[in-house]
Motif scaffolding. Structure first.
Motif, PDB file in Angstrom:
ATOM      1  N   LEU A   1       2.608   1.727  -3.334  1.00 24.58           N
ATOM      2  CA  LEU A   1       1.680   2.264  -4.337  1.00 24.58           C
ATOM      3  C   LEU A   1       1.487   3.767  -4.141  1.00 24.58           C
ATOM      4  CD1 LEU A   1      -0.391   1.623  -6.652  1.00 24.58           C
ATOM      5  CD2 LEU A   1      -2.107   1.485  -4.866  1.00 24.58           C
ATOM      6  N   PHE A   2       1.363   4.170  -2.893  1.00 25.15           N
ATOM      7  CA  PHE A   2       1.176   5.595  -2.586  1.00 25.15           C
ATOM      8  C   PHE A   2       2.368   6.407  -3.093  1.00 25.15           C
ATOM      9  CE2 PHE A   2       1.652   9.260   0.268  1.00 25.15           C
ATOM     10  CZ  PHE A   2       0.427   9.867   0.054  1.00 25.15           C
TER      11      PHE A   2
ATOM     12  N   TRP B   1      -6.023  -6.370  -0.114  1.00 23.30           N
ATOM     13  CA  TRP B   1      -6.619  -5.477   0.884  1.00 23.30           C
ATOM     14  C   TRP B   1      -8.100  -5.789   1.062  1.00 23.30           C
ATOM     15  CZ3 TRP B   1     -10.585  -1.917   0.184  1.00 23.30           C
ATOM     16  CH2 TRP B   1     -10.868  -1.137   1.295  1.00 23.30           C
ATOM     17  N   SER B   2      -8.792  -5.964  -0.048  1.00 19.71           N
ATOM     18  CA  SER B   2     -10.238  -6.204   0.014  1.00 19.71           C
ATOM     19  C   SER B   2     -10.538  -7.490   0.779  1.00 19.71           C
ATOM     20  CB  SER B   2     -10.822  -6.345  -1.384  1.00 19.71           C
ATOM     21  OG  SER B   2     -10.468  -5.251  -2.136  1.00 19.71           O
ATOM     22  N   LYS B   3      -9.740  -8.517   0.516  1.00 14.17           N
ATOM     23  CA  LYS B   3      -9.968  -9.793   1.205  1.00 14.17           C
ATOM     24  C   LYS B   3      -9.811  -9.609   2.713  1.00 14.17           C
ATOM     25  CE  LYS B   3      -8.678 -12.801  -2.584  1.00 14.17           C
ATOM     26  NZ  LYS B   3      -7.525 -13.388  -3.234  1.00 14.17           N
TER      27      LYS B   3
ATOM     28  N   ASN C   1       0.826  -1.201   0.000  1.00 16.58           N
ATOM     29  CA  ASN C   1       0.000   0.000   0.000  1.00 16.58           C
ATOM     30  C   ASN C   1       0.869   1.264   0.000  1.00 16.58           C
ATOM     31  OD1 ASN C   1      -2.594   0.997   0.077  1.00 16.58           O
ATOM     32  ND2 ASN C   1      -2.639   1.193   2.276  1.00 16.58           N
TER      33      ASN C   1
ATOM     34  N   THR D   1      -3.204   2.692 -11.812  1.00 11.36           N
ATOM     35  CA  THR D   1      -4.420   2.286 -11.106  1.00 11.36           C
ATOM     36  C   THR D   1      -4.727   0.810 -11.380  1.00 11.36           C
ATOM     37  OG1 THR D   1      -5.250   4.522 -11.292  1.00 11.36           O
ATOM     38  CG2 THR D   1      -6.868   2.847 -10.789  1.00 11.36           C
ATOM     39  N   VAL D   2      -4.527   0.392 -12.627  1.00 11.55           N
ATOM     40  CA  VAL D   2      -4.758  -1.018 -12.968  1.00 11.55           C
ATOM     41  C   VAL D   2      -3.767  -1.898 -12.189  1.00 11.55           C
ATOM     42  CG1 VAL D   2      -4.779  -2.719 -14.836  1.00 11.55           C
ATOM     43  CG2 VAL D   2      -5.627  -0.411 -15.262  1.00 11.55           C
TER      44      VAL D   2
ATOM     45  N   PHE E   1      -4.893  -4.089  -4.054  1.00  9.10           N
ATOM     46  CA  PHE E   1      -6.247  -3.997  -3.509  1.00  9.10           C
ATOM     47  C   PHE E   1      -7.037  -5.298  -3.528  1.00  9.10           C
ATOM     48  CE2 PHE E   1      -4.904   0.284  -3.925  1.00  9.10           C
ATOM     49  CZ  PHE E   1      -5.201   0.717  -2.651  1.00  9.10           C
TER      50      PHE E   1
ATOM     51  N   TYR F   1       2.281   6.793  -6.805  1.00 13.36           N
ATOM     52  CA  TYR F   1       1.385   7.873  -7.217  1.00 13.36           C
ATOM     53  C   TYR F   1       2.059   9.244  -7.030  1.00 13.36           C
ATOM     54  CZ  TYR F   1      -3.054   5.328  -7.895  1.00 13.36           C
ATOM     55  OH  TYR F   1      -4.065   4.542  -8.376  1.00 13.36           O
TER      56      TYR F   1
ATOM     57  N   PHE G   1      -1.119   7.289 -15.236  1.00 16.59           N
ATOM     58  CA  PHE G   1      -1.962   7.273 -14.035  1.00 16.59           C
ATOM     59  C   PHE G   1      -2.981   6.133 -14.132  1.00 16.59           C
ATOM     60  CE2 PHE G   1      -1.397  12.143 -13.761  1.00 16.59           C
ATOM     61  CZ  PHE G   1      -0.261  11.991 -12.979  1.00 16.59           C
ATOM     62  N   VAL G   2      -3.563   5.992 -15.311  1.00 14.90           N
ATOM     63  CA  VAL G   2      -4.563   4.935 -15.512  1.00 14.90           C
ATOM     64  C   VAL G   2      -3.886   3.566 -15.372  1.00 14.90           C
ATOM     65  CG1 VAL G   2      -6.265   3.974 -17.109  1.00 14.90           C
ATOM     66  CG2 VAL G   2      -5.910   6.440 -17.037  1.00 14.90           C
TER      67      VAL G   2
ATOM     68  N   VAL H   1     -10.188  -6.837   4.508  1.00 14.13           N
ATOM     69  CA  VAL H   1     -11.264  -6.044   5.097  1.00 14.13           C
ATOM     70  C   VAL H   1     -12.561  -6.843   5.136  1.00 14.13           C
ATOM     71  CG1 VAL H   1     -12.664  -3.960   4.878  1.00 14.13           C
ATOM     72  CG2 VAL H   1     -10.231  -3.864   4.441  1.00 14.13           C
TER      73      VAL H   1
ATOM     74  N   TYR I   1      -4.618  -2.053  -8.503  1.00 15.88           N
ATOM     75  CA  TYR I   1      -5.740  -2.946  -8.178  1.00 15.88           C
ATOM     76  C   TYR I   1      -5.237  -4.387  -8.017  1.00 15.88           C
ATOM     77  CZ  TYR I   1      -9.773  -5.895  -8.453  1.00 15.88           C
ATOM     78  OH  TYR I   1     -10.691  -6.859  -8.170  1.00 15.88           O
ATOM     79  N   PHE I   2      -4.506  -4.867  -9.033  1.00 12.89           N
ATOM     80  CA  PHE I   2      -4.095  -6.268  -9.001  1.00 12.89           C
ATOM     81  C   PHE I   2      -2.971  -6.540  -7.989  1.00 12.89           C
ATOM     82  CE2 PHE I   2      -6.189  -6.009 -13.137  1.00 12.89           C
ATOM     83  CZ  PHE I   2      -7.078  -7.065 -12.979  1.00 12.89           C
TER      84      PHE I   2
END
Lengths: 83, 482
Positions: free
Chosen positions: A12-13, A68-70, A9, A57-58, A65, A16, A53-54, A72, A61-62
């Protein structure tokens, strides 16, 4: 959130932040004043970065996130947080 | 051509009406949570499209190509950044908001801020800011639709008919179907105006003889639009700040962060929305606007760039352009209407009258407010105050919405909470923004930075100052007790 996800995380920050600086600084400092085949270099640079930037983001995600999603969703199930 | 446009618009409207009636039939619980948030159970496809369609509204469809045409690279700095601004904010801020929303059953921005600051006044102020921010932002959607209808039909259908028809249809399907209807319509409306943008960009590239040729012609004609103006560097930096942070604090988009079924669905939705925005809006708008500088020089009303291009190079595309404008505008106003009505009920009416409405009564009052809000919007759109450049009017709405950013970010990201910091920063921020944005007080800032950045900095100072004062009093009380 486990340490591995936290570290991804953070990376990634910073990814960006780096892209933002690469995008904004040439404009502020007035770099890339020349042209390539009659097109301003700064325009081409900014459009490329904007597309990056796009792409980031892709990747984000892979790379980050999905894990991360799992984490949360597991936490929510565990604590039975619901409306 | 006018008849064909009318037929296209009628088919489009009937489709929306049908979806609204169908969504109303599917409604099972008749509660506000279902009406506004679809019971926090929206899938990633629906959420991704509704985020994309609600954010990329008429300002993106008509305003952004026009802004590239009028401002050149200055607008690319802002618009190109939204591709990173939105996912960045949603990944790092939005998911925290979603988690809290899921945990505590939030519906409005005021729910979250009032909970953070434990204050009824914070809720009331957030409600006022949300409504004030939504008025100009909704207004540009109706103005855009009216402009495209009038311009595409050569004045056969006047501006006011476009505005009134759009207002009536939006009111009907938002009133009847709630968020379910809004999400369903957002999916196909998003696809529709995305396709129109790609088609227009392709036409422009073809007419100019390719990307390099087209950009080269534009640069040769107006080189100053491609060279940064160092003396006015504050202008693009302010708008870059506003249009990126604005994404998360605009009330209707804030509300969308609560809607996801799970964090996995939210993550997928963020990805979908960001990719769609970049590929279907940012790049096509950039190509259309910048190449048109050389292709059709001398256009006075930059908001009419899209209709002018289509009229000139692809007349048969006009019905699609008009329906695309309806789609872009309506997909945003419908979301904003529902948000405005939930904010009015929960953040303004209930705290002011000191009552708690039942879930069913909340929905009924909210529906009536939807109708009242549409009447207000249509009236303002048709008045002389409602006329103006789309990007400038939308920017004022975003600037007002940004007032609630500081009381959101301090507790959420830094775990710093201050009740009085929240009240004072929201009050001072709202007053200062209105005074400066509407030129009631005329101040020139260094390097032409805009009011939004200055108000944001002022709010940071105030919030932290009151946090320190509250902490000092708290320490004193502890010492006294011992």
């Amino acid at each position: 959130m486990n340490e591995e996800v936290k570290s991804k995380n953070r990376r990634l920050f910073f990814g960006y932040v780096t892209l933002i600086l690469l995008y904004v600084l040439p404009y502020i400092l007035g770099l890339f004043q020349g042209t390539w085949r009659g097109v301003p270099l700064l325009l081409l640079w900014m459009m490329t970065l904007s597309f990056s930037f796009v792409v980031l983001t892709v990747i984000g995600y892979f790379h980050v996130f999905v894990d991360w999603s799992k984490d949360v969703d597991a936490l929510i199930d565990k604590e039975e947080i619901s409306k | 051509m006018t008849i064909i446009i009318i037929v296209f618009v009628c088919i489009f409207i009937l489709k929306n009406v049908f979806i609204a009636i169908q969504s109303n039939k599917e409604s099972t619980q008749n509660t506000s949570a279902e009406y506004y948030l679809s019971n926090n159970s929206v899938s990633w496809v629906g959420l991704g499209f509704t985020m994309f369609a609600s954010w990329m509204s008429v300002w993106a469809y008509l305003g952004a190509p026009g802004a590239y045409y009028g401002q050149g690279l200055e607008w690319l700095l802002t618009h190109g950044f939204t591709g990173v601004g939105t996912p960045l904010l949603l990944w790092f801020i939005g998911r925290k908001m979603w988690f809290l929303g899921k945990k505590n059953g939030y519906i409005t921005p005021g729910d979250l801020l009032a909970d953070f600051h434990k204050s009824k006044y914070v809720r009331l102020l957030t409600g006022l800011i949300s409504i004030a921010a939504l008025i100009p932002y909704c207004l540009v959607q109706l103005i855009g639709i009216g402009k495209v209808v009038a311009s595409s039909t050569g004045g056969d259908i006047p501006f006011w008919i476009g505005v009134v028809v759009a207002g009536l249809v939006i009111a009907f399907y938002s009133y009847t179907g709630g968020i379910k209807a809004v999400i369903k319509t957002d999916i196909y409306q998003g696809i529709l105006f995305g396709i129109v943008m790609i088609v227009v960009a392709s036409i422009v590239l073809f007419q100019a003889g390719g990307f390099l040729e087209g950009m080269g012609q534009s640069f040769a004609l107006k080189p100053h639009l491609f060279i940064p103006d160092q003396a006015k560097i504050g202008v693009p930096l302010t708008s870059m700040f506003m249009w990126s942070l604005g994404f998360i604090v605009l009330p209707h988009l804030w509300q969308r962060t609560y809607m996801a079924k799970s964090s996995e669905e939210l993550s997928k939705a963020i990805l979908l929305s960001s990719v769609l925005s970049g590929l279907f809006i940012t790049f096509p708008a950039c190509i259309i606007g910048l190449i048109s500088i050389g292709l059709i020089p001398g256009l006075l009303d930059v908001d009419l760039l899209m209709p002018t291009l289509i009229s000139q190079y692809f007349t048969y595309g006009l019905p699609f352009l008009v329906v695309g404008a309806f789609a872009a505008g309506m997909s945003t106003v419908d979301s904003q209407l529902l948000t405005a009505s939930s904010v009015m009920v929960r953040d303004i009416v209930e705290p002011l009258l000191n009552i708690k409405l039942s879930k069913k009564r909340e929905k009924t009052v909210g529906r009536l407010f939807v109708l009242a809000f549409v009447i207000l919007l249509v009236s303002v759109a048709l008045s002389p105050t409602g006329q103006g450049n789309i990007i400038i009017i939308a920017g004022k709405g975003i600037s007002i919405a940004l007032v609630s950013a500081v009381p959101l970010l301090f507790p959420l990201m830094l775990n710093i909470r201050s009740k009085w910091g929240g009240i004072v920063s929201l009050t001072v921020g709202l007053i200062a923004t209105i005074l400066l944005e509407f030129n009631i007080v005329d101040l020139q800032f260094p390097r032409h930075f805009g009011p939004a950045v200055l108000v944001f900095l002022l709010e940071i100072i105030l919030y932290y100052l009151f946090y320190l004062i509250e902490k000092l009093f708290w320490i004193r009380n502890i010492i006294k007790m011992h």
